[in-house]
Scaffold this motif. Structure first.
Motif, PDB file in Angstrom:
ATOM      1  N   ASP A 100       0.816  -1.217   0.000  1.00  0.00           N
ATOM      2  CA  ASP A 100       0.000   0.000   0.000  1.00  0.00           C
ATOM      3  C   ASP A 100       0.852   1.271   0.000  1.00  0.00           C
ATOM      4  O   ASP A 100       0.448   2.300  -0.536  1.00  0.00           O
ATOM      5  N   HIS A 101       2.039   1.219   0.570  1.00  0.00           N
ATOM      6  CA  HIS A 101       2.961   2.359   0.539  1.00  0.00           C
ATOM      7  C   HIS A 101       4.013   2.186  -0.559  1.00  0.00           C
ATOM      8  O   HIS A 101       4.367   3.149  -1.261  1.00  0.00           O
ATOM      9  N   ALA A 102       4.507   0.967  -0.714  1.00  0.00           N
ATOM     10  CA  ALA A 102       5.618   0.721  -1.635  1.00  0.00           C
ATOM     11  C   ALA A 102       5.227   0.910  -3.102  1.00  0.00           C
ATOM     12  O   ALA A 102       6.011   1.457  -3.876  1.00  0.00           O
ATOM     13  N   ILE A 103       4.036   0.485  -3.491  1.00  0.00           N
ATOM     14  CA  ILE A 103       3.649   0.597  -4.899  1.00  0.00           C
ATOM     15  C   ILE A 103       3.596   2.052  -5.366  1.00  0.00           C
ATOM     16  O   ILE A 103       4.195   2.389  -6.390  1.00  0.00           O
ATOM     17  N   PRO A 104       2.915   2.947  -4.647  1.00  0.00           N
ATOM     18  CA  PRO A 104       2.922   4.352  -5.098  1.00  0.00           C
ATOM     19  C   PRO A 104       4.331   4.965  -5.119  1.00  0.00           C
ATOM     20  O   PRO A 104       4.648   5.777  -5.992  1.00  0.00           O
ATOM     21  N   MET A 105       5.184   4.547  -4.184  1.00  0.00           N
ATOM     22  CA  MET A 105       6.559   5.062  -4.167  1.00  0.00           C
ATOM     23  C   MET A 105       7.335   4.543  -5.378  1.00  0.00           C
ATOM     24  O   MET A 105       8.040   5.305  -6.034  1.00  0.00           O
ATOM     25  N   TYR A 106       7.202   3.271  -5.663  1.00  0.00           N
ATOM     26  CA  TYR A 106       7.874   2.668  -6.822  1.00  0.00           C
ATOM     27  C   TYR A 106       7.386   3.318  -8.109  1.00  0.00           C
ATOM     28  O   TYR A 106       8.184   3.702  -8.970  1.00  0.00           O
ATOM     29  N   GLU A 107       6.072   3.466  -8.241  1.00  0.00           N
ATOM     30  CA  GLU A 107       5.517   4.083  -9.446  1.00  0.00           C
ATOM     31  C   GLU A 107       5.939   5.539  -9.577  1.00  0.00           C
ATOM     32  O   GLU A 107       6.246   6.013 -10.674  1.00  0.00           O
ATOM     33  N   GLY A 108       5.989   6.262  -8.455  1.00  0.00           N
ATOM     34  CA  GLY A 108       6.450   7.651  -8.475  1.00  0.00           C
ATOM     35  C   GLY A 108       7.902   7.744  -8.909  1.00  0.00           C
ATOM     36  O   GLY A 108       8.271   8.603  -9.715  1.00  0.00           O
ATOM     37  N   PHE A 109       8.738   6.840  -8.388  1.00  0.00           N
ATOM     38  CA  PHE A 109      10.147   6.809  -8.773  1.00  0.00           C
ATOM     39  C   PHE A 109      10.282   6.562 -10.278  1.00  0.00           C
ATOM     40  O   PHE A 109      11.030   7.266 -10.963  1.00  0.00           O
ATOM     41  N   CYS A 110       9.535   5.597 -10.786  1.00  0.00           N
ATOM     42  CA  CYS A 110       9.587   5.294 -12.225  1.00  0.00           C
ATOM     43  C   CYS A 110       9.135   6.496 -13.057  1.00  0.00           C
ATOM     44  O   CYS A 110       9.740   6.810 -14.081  1.00  0.00           O
ATOM     45  N   GLN A 111       8.098   7.163 -12.597  1.00  0.00           N
ATOM     46  CA  GLN A 111       7.604   8.352 -13.309  1.00  0.00           C
ATOM     47  C   GLN A 111       8.659   9.460 -13.312  1.00  0.00           C
ATOM     48  O   GLN A 111       8.906  10.087 -14.335  1.00  0.00           O
TER      49      GLN A 111
END
Length: 150
Positions: A100-111
Motif C-alpha cells: 500500500d505504501h511501496a507501490i505508489p513510491m515505486y511508481e512515483g520513482f519510475c515516473q
C-alpha cells in the motif's frame, strides 16, 4: 529508499517464463522502499541516478551520464534491499514497506526517472517472482540510499 544501480550492456526481466522488459546499454536499477520514504526521496534519487557520470567518454573516462549516452533504463522493485542481517542467518525484511505504501513510491520513482530522461523506461512487475538477467558492464555497481546521502 534504496537503490542498487548497475551499468549494463543489456538487461531483461521475465515473469513465468515470458519476457516482460528488456534494455540494451544503460542502467538496471533495483529499488527498495521503506515506510519512512516519501516522494521527495524518490525525486532526489531519480535526479541523482540520471546525472551519475558512470559511462565512458571517448577517452575511456567515466564522465558521461545515462542521459548523455541516450541509454535505456530498467527499474525493478526489490524489497530485499532492506534486509537486516543483524541477528542470525535468516534475513529480516521488517523495514521493507507493504504494497500500500511501496507501490505508489515505486511508481512515483519510475515516473520521475522517465520525466528526467524525457522518454519511457522499462519496468518489472511489482510483487511478481521475476527472473532478472544482465550483463554488468565494468562491472559498475553503485548503492544509493536516500536516507544516507553520501
Amino acid at each position: 529508499m534504496r537503490t542498487l544501480i548497475q551499468r549494463v550492456q543489456h538487461a531483461s526481466v521475465s515473469i513465468d517464463g515470458k519476457l516482460k522488459s528488456s534494455i540494451k546499454k544503460g542502467l538496471l536499477i533495483l529499488v527498495g522502499v521503506e515506510d519512512t520514504d516519501s516522494l521527495d526521496d524518490a525525486l532526489w534519487l531519480a535526479k541523482k541516478i540520471i546525472n551519475l557520470r558512470i559511462f565512458d567518454d571517448k577517452n575511456g573516462i567515466m564522465n558521461l551520464s545515462v542521459r548523455d549516452i541516450d541509454g535505456e533504463i530498467l527499474v525493478v522493485s526489490q524489497f530485499t534491499l532492506h534486509a537486516s542481517t543483524k541477528k542470525g542467518n535468516r534475513p529480516s525484511y521488517i523495514r521493507a514497506s507493504k504494497p500500500d505504501h511501496a507501490i505508489p513510491m515505486y511508481e512515483g520513482f519510475c515516473q520521475y526517472i522517465s520525466q528526467e530522461i524525457n522518454h519511457d523506461i522499462k519496468t518489472g512487475e511489482f510483487g511478481a517472482d521475476m527472473k532478472v538477467e544482465l550483463l554488468n558492464d565494468g562491472p559498475v555497481t553503485i548503492w544509493i540510499d536516500s536516507k544516507n546521502k553520501e
